[in-house]
Design a protein around this motif. Structure first.
Motif, PDB file in Angstrom:
ATOM      1  N   THR A  28       8.180   3.468  -3.668  1.00  0.00           N
ATOM      2  CA  THR A  28       8.287   2.487  -4.313  1.00  0.00           C
ATOM      3  C   THR A  28       7.122   1.299  -4.119  1.00  0.00           C
ATOM      4  O   THR A  28       6.534   0.534  -5.140  1.00  0.00           O
ATOM      5  CB  THR A  28       9.543   1.496  -4.246  1.00  0.00           C
ATOM      6  N   LEU A  29       6.921   1.106  -2.865  1.00  0.00           N
ATOM      7  CA  LEU A  29       5.701   0.215  -2.450  1.00  0.00           C
ATOM      8  C   LEU A  29       4.353   0.702  -2.843  1.00  0.00           C
ATOM      9  O   LEU A  29       3.668   0.101  -3.123  1.00  0.00           O
ATOM     10  CB  LEU A  29       5.847   0.083  -1.038  1.00  0.00           C
ATOM     11  N   ALA A  30       4.310   2.284  -2.845  1.00  0.00           N
ATOM     12  CA  ALA A  30       3.005   2.827  -3.133  1.00  0.00           C
ATOM     13  C   ALA A  30       2.834   2.334  -4.646  1.00  0.00           C
ATOM     14  O   ALA A  30       1.784   2.118  -5.079  1.00  0.00           O
ATOM     15  CB  ALA A  30       3.028   4.452  -2.828  1.00  0.00           C
ATOM     16  N   ARG A  31       3.732   2.627  -5.467  1.00  0.00           N
ATOM     17  CA  ARG A  31       3.721   2.341  -6.911  1.00  0.00           C
ATOM     18  C   ARG A  31       3.307   1.100  -7.041  1.00  0.00           C
ATOM     19  O   ARG A  31       2.615   0.656  -8.052  1.00  0.00           O
ATOM     20  CB  ARG A  31       4.850   2.878  -7.706  1.00  0.00           C
ATOM     21  N   ALA A  32       4.096   0.224  -6.462  1.00  0.00           N
ATOM     22  CA  ALA A  32       3.655  -1.608  -6.654  1.00  0.00           C
ATOM     23  C   ALA A  32       2.374  -1.543  -6.519  1.00  0.00           C
ATOM     24  O   ALA A  32       1.474  -2.391  -6.800  1.00  0.00           O
ATOM     25  CB  ALA A  32       4.602  -2.129  -5.713  1.00  0.00           C
ATOM     26  N   ASP A  33       1.862  -1.248  -4.965  1.00  0.00           N
ATOM     27  CA  ASP A  33       0.402  -1.354  -4.665  1.00  0.00           C
ATOM     28  C   ASP A  33      -0.730  -0.538  -5.873  1.00  0.00           C
ATOM     29  O   ASP A  33      -1.589  -1.374  -5.981  1.00  0.00           O
ATOM     30  CB  ASP A  33      -0.028  -0.637  -3.361  1.00  0.00           C
ATOM     31  N   CYS A  34      -0.250   0.492  -6.385  1.00  0.00           N
ATOM     32  CA  CYS A  34      -0.843   1.309  -7.219  1.00  0.00           C
ATOM     33  C   CYS A  34      -1.144   0.238  -8.607  1.00  0.00           C
ATOM     34  O   CYS A  34      -2.091   0.233  -9.054  1.00  0.00           O
ATOM     35  CB  CYS A  34      -0.377   2.484  -7.441  1.00  0.00           C
ATOM     36  N   ALA A  84     -12.351   6.367 -10.461  1.00  0.00           N
ATOM     37  CA  ALA A  84     -12.427   6.827  -9.058  1.00  0.00           C
ATOM     38  C   ALA A  84     -11.170   6.511  -8.187  1.00  0.00           C
ATOM     39  O   ALA A  84     -10.910   7.273  -7.607  1.00  0.00           O
ATOM     40  CB  ALA A  84     -13.634   6.137  -8.182  1.00  0.00           C
ATOM     41  N   TYR A  85     -10.542   5.360  -8.555  1.00  0.00           N
ATOM     42  CA  TYR A  85      -9.110   5.049  -8.002  1.00  0.00           C
ATOM     43  C   TYR A  85      -8.276   6.180  -8.510  1.00  0.00           C
ATOM     44  O   TYR A  85      -7.387   6.362  -7.628  1.00  0.00           O
ATOM     45  CB  TYR A  85      -8.728   3.534  -8.293  1.00  0.00           C
ATOM     46  N   MET A  86      -8.172   6.132  -9.621  1.00  0.00           N
ATOM     47  CA  MET A  86      -7.088   7.156 -10.172  1.00  0.00           C
ATOM     48  C   MET A  86      -7.522   8.660  -9.571  1.00  0.00           C
ATOM     49  O   MET A  86      -6.470   9.080  -9.276  1.00  0.00           O
ATOM     50  CB  MET A  86      -7.403   7.267 -11.669  1.00  0.00           C
ATOM     51  N   THR A  87      -8.261   8.999  -9.561  1.00  0.00           N
ATOM     52  CA  THR A  87      -8.648  10.340  -8.938  1.00  0.00           C
ATOM     53  C   THR A  87      -8.246  10.337  -7.374  1.00  0.00           C
ATOM     54  O   THR A  87      -7.659  11.030  -6.874  1.00  0.00           O
ATOM     55  CB  THR A  87     -10.016  10.742  -9.139  1.00  0.00           C
ATOM     56  N   LYS A  88      -8.668   9.226  -6.704  1.00  0.00           N
ATOM     57  CA  LYS A  88      -8.474   9.229  -5.258  1.00  0.00           C
ATOM     58  C   LYS A  88      -6.850   9.066  -5.092  1.00  0.00           C
ATOM     59  O   LYS A  88      -6.395   9.897  -4.013  1.00  0.00           O
ATOM     60  CB  LYS A  88      -9.308   8.094  -4.470  1.00  0.00           C
ATOM     61  N   TRP A  92      -0.490   9.770  -4.711  1.00  0.00           N
ATOM     62  CA  TRP A  92       0.197   8.684  -3.969  1.00  0.00           C
ATOM     63  C   TRP A  92       0.521   7.789  -5.228  1.00  0.00           C
ATOM     64  O   TRP A  92       1.795   7.371  -5.133  1.00  0.00           O
ATOM     65  CB  TRP A  92      -0.967   7.816  -3.486  1.00  0.00           C
ATOM     66  N   CYS A  93       0.270   7.679  -6.396  1.00  0.00           N
ATOM     67  CA  CYS A  93       0.418   6.559  -7.555  1.00  0.00           C
ATOM     68  C   CYS A  93       1.271   7.360  -8.516  1.00  0.00           C
ATOM     69  O   CYS A  93       1.696   6.810  -9.101  1.00  0.00           O
ATOM     70  CB  CYS A  93      -0.670   6.085  -8.085  1.00  0.00           C
TER      71      CYS A  93
END
Length: 152
Positions: A28-34, A84-88, A92-93
């Protein structure tokens, strides 16, 4: 990673319930950061799209290459950052593959349009400079009419 429960029981500090709760909160936190990160990147991208739309409106619905070139380049850079962000952070997201692929295709199209528009803008500037130079030469070559002097 998979750990046996005996490892967690031997750890001093948080209880098993706290560890389980933390493990459930991480996605949940990862998705919030994403969401925050992607939101900021997409906001930057949309600022360039808005500027390009404004250029189009001021030129009668057409994209004027000279003023659009820097904005198209900036849009291509912004889209490259998003890709680049999406690929990396795809895993995680929890980003779907087709979303990353569509954004990659959009970035490629934008980069292609930017190259074409900027090449055309360079040609337009050269033509304008040549026309200005020709006009200046024509103005310099026209004989200056001498007005009669003395009594008429």
């Amino acid at each position: 990673m998979i750990f046996s429960l005996s490892v967690f029981r031997s750890l001093p500090g948080p209880s098993m319930a706290a560890i389980t709760a933390a493990a459930l909160l991480v996605p949940t936190l990862a998705r919030a950061d994403c969401g925050d990160d992607l939101g900021a990147l997409m906001k930057k991208r949309m600022a360039q799209v808005t500027a390009l739309n404004q250029i189009t409106r001021t030129h009668g619905g057409k994209l004027e290459p000279i003023s659009a070139c820097p904005r198209l380049r900036a849009l291509a850079v912004a889209e490259a950052e998003v890709v680049a962000y999406m690929t990396k952070n795809k895993d995680w997201c929890s980003l779907p593959d087709d979303l990353v692929e569509k954004m990659s295709q959009s970035r490629a199209r934008t980069a292609s349009v930017a190259v074409k528009a900027c090449d055309f803008a360079v040609k337009m500037k050269k033509m304008q400079a040549q026309q200005a130079q020709q006009a200046q030469q024509a103005a310099n070559q026209q004989p200056v009419l001498k007005l009669p002097s003395g009594p008429l």
